[in-house]
Design an enzyme around this catalytic site. Structure first.
Site, PDB file in Angstrom:
ATOM      1  N   LYS A  34      -2.515  -9.734  -0.650  1.00  0.00           N
ATOM      2  CA  LYS A  34      -2.295  -8.330  -1.013  1.00  0.00           C
ATOM      3  C   LYS A  34      -0.882  -8.060  -1.528  1.00  0.00           C
ATOM      4  CE  LYS A  34      -1.108  -6.717   3.641  1.00  0.00           C
ATOM      5  NZ  LYS A  34       0.309  -6.479   3.306  1.00  0.00           N
ATOM      6  N   THR A  35       0.127  -8.702  -0.940  1.00  0.00           N
ATOM      7  CA  THR A  35       1.492  -8.473  -1.400  1.00  0.00           C
ATOM      8  C   THR A  35       1.661  -8.946  -2.832  1.00  0.00           C
ATOM      9  OG1 THR A  35       2.302  -8.742   0.862  1.00  0.00           O
ATOM     10  CG2 THR A  35       3.931  -8.873  -0.903  1.00  0.00           C
ATOM     11  N   ASP A 215       1.490   0.056   0.804  1.00  0.00           N
ATOM     12  CA  ASP A 215       1.009  -1.142   1.476  1.00  0.00           C
ATOM     13  C   ASP A 215       0.553  -0.788   2.893  1.00  0.00           C
ATOM     14  OD1 ASP A 215       0.431  -3.781   1.978  1.00  0.00           O
ATOM     15  OD2 ASP A 215       2.502  -4.392   2.296  1.00  0.00           O
ATOM     16  N   GLU A 216      -0.383  -1.566   3.443  1.00  0.00           N
ATOM     17  CA  GLU A 216      -0.873  -1.389   4.823  1.00  0.00           C
ATOM     18  C   GLU A 216      -1.336   0.059   5.069  1.00  0.00           C
ATOM     19  OE1 GLU A 216      -1.358  -3.921   6.517  1.00  0.00           O
ATOM     20  OE2 GLU A 216       0.229  -5.420   6.272  1.00  0.00           O
ATOM     21  N   GLN A 246      -8.128  -4.473  10.003  1.00  0.00           N
ATOM     22  CA  GLN A 246      -6.880  -4.847  10.662  1.00  0.00           C
ATOM     23  C   GLN A 246      -6.094  -3.632  11.144  1.00  0.00           C
ATOM     24  OE1 GLN A 246      -4.706  -8.399   9.014  1.00  0.00           O
ATOM     25  NE2 GLN A 246      -6.012  -8.050   7.239  1.00  0.00           N
ATOM     26  N   ARG A 589      -5.225 -15.310  11.854  1.00  0.00           N
ATOM     27  CA  ARG A 589      -3.852 -15.809  11.666  1.00  0.00           C
ATOM     28  C   ARG A 589      -3.842 -17.320  11.470  1.00  0.00           C
ATOM     29  NH1 ARG A 589      -2.316 -11.977   9.642  1.00  0.00           N
ATOM     30  NH2 ARG A 589      -4.523 -11.429   9.789  1.00  0.00           N
TER      31      ARG A 589
END
Length: 622
Positions: A34-35, A215-216, A246, A589
């Site tokens: 995503k970044t 973002d997020e 998430q 993770r």
């Protein structure tokens, strides 16, 4: 011209990057890059003629903002400095430096952090002659922050304080204004207020930022959401990136419905879903997908990976928690011996109290570890306080221990009183604890200080006389908690239940042990171990702290009903779904292998408890 920006992206990422006008929602699954998409989208917009200073990028942490800026610099070059990229709170501070006069502040205001906030609240309570014995300032600080973050009235919080917090909060806000200061909640709330009260100004800022990227987005709270809606212009060029699966921070005000209702806020929004995972093997993604599919309040997505390794997820049942910790430590020792970097290994758990048993197993196996984003079990404030009481019982001349707990919980013994006692002890060649009675006899200490010393002397006399009457050290710890007032003090704190759970964990470890000196020596050796940090150590952390990180090997312990999902999550479906998301985050993770475990018997709350496996395990394997 755009080939260099698009060539490293997959089809879905390209679709997100090339979207030019109008609202865009990017559902970015775990490990889907995503970044990279955000940074490449900004670069693409600039290449298409959008001026860098008309782009606003918002994220949640300084670390994420710094990473974004570095990547932008690599792709865009020096023009990236003209892009406004930072956290919501840094944007709010920037905005208020320009517009604070609209609400009667000057632009040289100061910002109070959490400790400043609590100190001011404590002063307000003192001014109002409200007793601080129940340590209410911590809870009031939480109420203020949560009220501002969620835009809820203070009266909506069902918290029993024993005092009316409203006069304290009113005085707090008055003093803060007189000091030309804002707290963190103000950095969101005040810009909202200004934009609402000044329509012309709102239109100016809406035209200033042609494109807004967030973002997020699943972690936004009501205040952040409202601020964003006030900044979106008539062209509705807002791009939000996030993953509802998430969203794990509702306890600090995050509202997953913000991302799920984006289509309602912007009916013409384009939705792009990133499902290709670049982190984990397919077997881990399959297990995580089975788990999260049980959530009803989510957008459907299916993560996939080119990596097809089998056996990447292992679920193990243990007889008890010590066997679980010992086997995890043994498995990690084997990984380290085979050449795996300790920085590529992590252990996750739901509650902090579980770290004690794994930390002690690591010590036995001589495994370097660090508690990430938190405090090691034996360095936690409440544990160090109890150990200090034990040290003073074992050795009344232990001045360091006495200094730590003479006023814990608060008894009115301040620094000035302690200085008088220390000076008297030095002049007479006696211990500080022996100097107390002499100081009272000579009238060197009066008022609240004298009363506090008498109370402390009574407590220590009671503990020392009762030492022979307790069966083991666990009983002595329980007595310390009662007699000293620590139990009541912790119960009044907002995170008191977790801290009391840690005390119960210490009691469980002390059960059956009678040699106080040996017990304290054992703990001191663990506490003072010079463990390596960062890349040279195994990471130990809560599942909440694991978000945004990744490791080759991930161990998640304590998958038992009441722990994960936590017992407090059983009240509502939404709370249970967040617990499921928490485990999902932990599993995703892992880059190579995920190890999940549970124990049939666990020492908790001062006793051994028979546990049942988490219902989440059944969802994963079914």
């Amino acid at each position: 011209m755009q080939d260099d920006i698009l060539q490293v992206l997959n089809t879905e990422q390209i679709n997100a990057v090339k979207h030019e006008e109008g609202p865009l929602l990017i559902f970015a699954g775990a490990g889907s890059g995503k970044t990279r998409v955000i940074v490449h989208r900004v670069a693409y917009l600039i290449r298409r003629g959008v001026k860098p200073d008309r782009i606003l990028c918002l994220t949640f942490t300084n670390k994420a903002a710094s990473e974004m800026k570095q990547r932008l610099m690599t792709i865009v070059g020096t023009s990236s400095h003209r892009i406004w990229a930072g956290t919501f709170h840094s944007f709010g501070a920037w905005f208020l430096r320009r517009e604070a006069s609209k609400i009667g502040y000057t632009n040289d205001f100061v910002i109070y952090d959490e400790s400043d906030q609590k100190a001011l609240i404590a002063q307000c309570m003192k001014d109002l002659k409200i007793s601080r014995e129940n340590r209410a300032e911590g809870i009031i600080a939480w109420m203020i922050s949560m009220s501002k973050d969620t835009l809820r009235d203070i009266d909506s919080f069902d918290i029993k304080l024993g005092i009316d917090p409203r006069p304290v909060i009113q005085l707090y806000e008055e003093k803060k204004r007189l000091s030309n200061a804002f707290d963190f909640g103000d950095l969101l709330l005040k810009p909202i207020q200004i934009l609402h009260e000044h329509p012309g100004l709102r239109e100016r800022y809406q035209s200033m930022f042609q494109h807004i990227l967030v973002d997020e987005y699943q972690d936004t709270n009501k205040a952040q959401y409202t601020l964003l809606m006030g900044l979106v212009g008539k062209d509705k060029n807002i791009c939000v990136v996030g993953d509802d699966d998430q969203s794990i921070y509702s306890w600090r005000g995050a509202d997953v419905s913000n991302i799920l209702r984006f289509k309602e806020d912007f009916p013409d929004a384009r939705i792009v879903t990133l499902e290709q995972n670049y982190r984990s093997p397919q077997s881990i993604l399959d297990a995580a997908s089975k788990l999260i599919a049980n959530n009803q309040f989510r957008a459907p997505k299916k993560l996939w990976s080119d990596r097809r390794e089998d056996g990447a997820i292992v679920i193990t049942e243990y007889e008890d928690d010590e066997a679980e910790a010992e086997d995890i430590a043994y498995s990690i020792r084997k990984l380290l011996d085979s050449g795996v970097d300790p920085g590529n290994i992590a252990v996750f758990y739901r509650i902090n109290a579980l770290s004690r048993v794994i930390e002690e197993a690591f010590v036995q196996e001589n495994i370097p570890y660090s508690v990430y984003g938190g405090t090691r079990f034996y360095e936690r404030r409440e544990i160090k306080d109890v150990l200090a009481y034990l040290r003073l019982v074992a050795n009344p001349r232990d001045e360091s221990a006495l200094t730590r707990i003479i006023n814990r919980p608060s008894r009115g013994i301040g620094i000035k009183t302690l200085d008088i006692l220390t000076d008297l002890a030095k002049s007479k060649g006696i211990s500080v604890i022996d100097a107390m009675e002499k100081a009272l006899e000579k009238g060197l200490v009066k008022g609240a200080g004298a009363r506090g010393i008498k109370t402390f002397m009574y407590i220590m006399d009671d503990l020392m006389q009762g030492l022979s009457g307790v069966e083991d050290i666990a009983d002595l710890i329980a007595k310390i908690m009662k007699v000293s007032g620590l139990e009541d003090a912790l119960e009044a704190e907002i995170d008191g239940p977790d801290r009391l759970t840690n005390i119960k964990e210490l009691e469980a470890n002390a059960r059956g042990k009678v040699d106080l000196v040996s017990f304290l020596e054992e703990k001191a050796l663990i506490t003072s171990m010079d463990m390596d940090k960062g890349k040279d150590s195994v990471s130990v952390m809560t599942l909440h702290m694991s978000k945004g990180l990744e490791f080759d090997h991930v161990f998640i312990m304590g998958l038992e009903d009441g722990l994960l999902p936590h017992s407090r999550s059983m009240e509502t479906d939404h709370a249970l779904e967040e617990e499921r998301r928490l485990l999902y985050v932990g599993m995703t993770r892992a880059r190579e292998k995920a190890y999940l475990s549970w124990a049939r018997v666990r020492a908790l709350y001062g006793k051994e408890i028979y546990q049942l496996p988490s219902g989440f395990i059944h969802e994963i394997v079914s």
